[in-house]
Design a protein around this motif. Structure first.
Motif, PDB file in Angstrom:
ATOM      1  N   UNK A  20       0.841  -1.213   0.000  1.00 29.91           N
ATOM      2  CA  UNK A  20       0.000   0.000   0.000  1.00 29.91           C
ATOM      3  C   UNK A  20       0.867   1.250   0.000  1.00 29.91           C
ATOM      4  N   UNK A  21       0.306   2.298  -0.626  1.00 33.38           N
ATOM      5  CA  UNK A  21       0.943   3.619  -0.615  1.00 33.38           C
ATOM      6  C   UNK A  21      -0.158   4.654  -0.794  1.00 33.38           C
ATOM      7  N   UNK A  22      -0.145   5.628   0.084  1.00 30.03           N
ATOM      8  CA  UNK A  22      -1.164   6.694   0.047  1.00 30.03           C
ATOM      9  C   UNK A  22      -2.567   6.110   0.068  1.00 30.03           C
ATOM     10  N   UNK A  23      -2.714   5.137   0.953  1.00 29.46           N
ATOM     11  CA  UNK A  23      -4.017   4.489   1.188  1.00 29.46           C
ATOM     12  C   UNK A  23      -4.583   3.807  -0.047  1.00 29.46           C
ATOM     13  N   UNK A  24      -3.722   3.394  -0.921  1.00 31.61           N
ATOM     14  CA  UNK A  24      -4.200   2.565  -2.035  1.00 31.61           C
ATOM     15  C   UNK A  24      -3.167   1.488  -2.300  1.00 31.61           C
ATOM     16  N   UNK A  25      -3.624   0.349  -2.864  1.00 28.38           N
ATOM     17  CA  UNK A  25      -2.792  -0.817  -3.128  1.00 28.38           C
ATOM     18  C   UNK A  25      -2.087  -0.597  -4.446  1.00 28.38           C
ATOM     19  N   UNK A  26      -0.749  -0.613  -4.378  1.00 25.67           N
ATOM     20  CA  UNK A  26       0.036  -0.415  -5.598  1.00 25.67           C
ATOM     21  C   UNK A  26       0.686  -1.710  -6.086  1.00 25.67           C
ATOM     22  N   UNK A  27       0.455  -2.820  -5.373  1.00 20.92           N
ATOM     23  CA  UNK A  27       1.014  -4.097  -5.794  1.00 20.92           C
ATOM     24  C   UNK A  27       0.751  -5.178  -4.768  1.00 20.92           C
ATOM     25  N   UNK A  28       1.184  -6.395  -5.118  1.00 20.31           N
ATOM     26  CA  UNK A  28       0.998  -7.564  -4.235  1.00 20.31           C
ATOM     27  C   UNK A  28       2.268  -8.386  -4.262  1.00 20.31           C
ATOM     28  N   UNK A  29       2.733  -8.787  -3.072  1.00 17.16           N
ATOM     29  CA  UNK A  29       3.863  -9.724  -2.971  1.00 17.16           C
ATOM     30  C   UNK A  29       3.287 -11.121  -2.739  1.00 17.16           C
TER      31      UNK A  29
END
Length: 441
Positions: A118-127
């Motif tokens: 997450x970044x800035x309250x949004x999901x930017x990717x998945x590990x």
């Protein structure tokens, strides 16, 4: 008993092992799978904190090492693999993780942990971290094999302990059984030895006490019969001598028959005492060597003795002397005693005419004593010592007659309840078929 003890112990051990091993096996399986998912989740979290928000503009991503035997990859919101290893296109755990949740589930043949970045309250990717489920299964099977080995070892130890305990429990009981067999064979001096088991020792002490009391009772009864028989023989001998002297010196025609009858009575009483003494001295009651009295003579003696007693009661006595075989001989003393007891029983308890008959059965003779009365009650109780049909009776007669019959190798039984008939069956010796052994043999 030993096998039963081992079976009980083994059954208890099996139940205990099953109750312990089955839940433990389930717990081991759950623990291994949960532990592997935790490992994958920790690896995914460690990688997620290293992902920079600038990876989407081409900034390189340095992911940590993947779990042993597993894969670790970074996926963008379009579910494309941007770094690490894993499937090129995103799968269901990745799609679900893009919604902002940590996912731990199975995908195909892999265990998967997906952690959103997450970044800035949004999901930017998945590990995504994954490892083959077969590796965990192999570890579970290895742990189950160890558990099974421990269970088998525990059962083996339980069997060894059970066999040892079975020997400890069975040995005193087997010893007690041997002593009981020895007592049954006639050894009243056998005593059970103490053991290490308190309950069995209590049974052994009770057995020894009972045996001691029984031995003392038998000793007193045998001593009484022996002493009574011995003490009766001396006055009987003196009485016989006195009667014989009186019979020899007295010429009174009226007195001589009375003296002769009294002398015969003392002879019969003397024979009765001898028979009672023989029975008391011989618990196994061996059969006499051979007969010494002809059957016809024995029946004539019985008729002479009992005819007057029946006539005094207004009854008749018939003895079948004509049917008696002439070549058969029987032990006169004991057979005469049995017939006397049966005739006395018929006189006291029976009614009408009493009859004594003989049947030739080749190697045995059957003496039938009957009257016109009927036998009441259970026939099996008639020969019990103490059983009597009158309040002033002793209940000894028929029991003594049965014992005398057994001592001859024969038997006495009730063959008819109405009219009452008792049958004495004894083996016989034919004239010319037996030779008395020389003296000393």
């Amino acid at each position: 008993m030993r096998k039963r003890v081992v079976r009980v112990a083994l059954t208890a051990a099996l139940v205990a092992v099953a109750l312990l091993a089955v839940p433990l096996a389930v717990a081991l399986r759950s623990s291994f799978y949960a532990g592997q998912r935790d490992t994958l989740e920790r690896a995914a979290l460690a990688a997620a904190v290293r992902v920079s928000p600038d990876y989407a503009t081409g900034d390189p991503v340095e992911l940590p090492h993947a779990p042993a035997g597993g894969r670790l990859g970074l996926y963008d919101p379009q579910q494309r693999l941007r770094a690490g290893s894993g499937p090129l296109a995103g799968d269901i755990p990745i799609r679900r993780a893009l919604a902002g949740e940590v996912i731990r589930e199975r995908s195909g043949s892999d265990l998967v942990a997906a952690v959103p970045v997450s970044h800035a309250e949004r999901v930017i990717g998945v590990v995504r971290a994954s490892s083959p489920a077969d590796a965990v299964r192999d570890r579970v099977l290895a742990a189950w094999a160890v558990l099974l080995g421990v269970a088998v070892f525990a059962l083996a130890v339980a069997v060894l302990v059970a066999r040892r305990q079975a020997r400890m429990l069975a040995a005193p009981l087997e010893d007690l059984s041997r002593h009981c067999r020895a007592v049954a064979d006639g050894d009243l001096g056998a005593r059970a030895a103490p053991s290490s088991v308190a309950e069995i020792d209590q049974v052994a002490r009770t057995h020894n006490t009972m045996l001691h009391s029984l031995s003392e009772l038998l000793r007193r009864e045998r001593d009484f019969s022996t002493n009574a028989s011995h003490q009766l023989r001396t006055p009987l001998t003196g009485l016989q001598l006195a009667l014989e002297a009186g019979l020899a010196q007295n010429d009174d025609a009226l007195l001589r028959p009375v003296l002769a009858e009294a002398l015969d009575t003392t002879h019969r009483l003397h024979r009765t005492v001898e028979e009672v003494l023989r029975l008391s001295r011989s618990p196994e009651r061996p059969r006499p060597a051979a007969g010494d009295t002809a059957v016809a003579e024995l029946l004539r003696e019985a008729e002479e003795r009992w005819h007057g007693l029946f006539a005094a009661d207004g009854r008749r006595l018939e003895c079948g002397t004509r049917d008696a075989p002439r070549d058969a001989r029987v032990p006169g003393g004991p057979v005469g005693e049995v017939l006397g007891i049966l005739l006395d029983n018929a006189r006291v308890h029976g009614r009408g005419t009493a009859r004594v008959g003989v049947r030739d059965l080749d190697d045995a003779l059957a003496f039938d004593v009957s009257d016109e009365g009927a036998v009441e009650g259970e026939p099996a109780h008639l020969f019990g010592r103490g059983h009597t049909g009158q309040s002033d009776g002793t209940g000894i007669g028929l029991a003594l007659a049965r014992d005398l019959a057994v001592s001859l190798g024969g038997r006495l039984s009730l063959t008819s309840r109405a009219p009452a008939t008792f049958t004495l069956l004894i083996p016989v010796h034919r004239a010319g078929s037996w030779t008395r052994p020389p003296a000393g043999e």
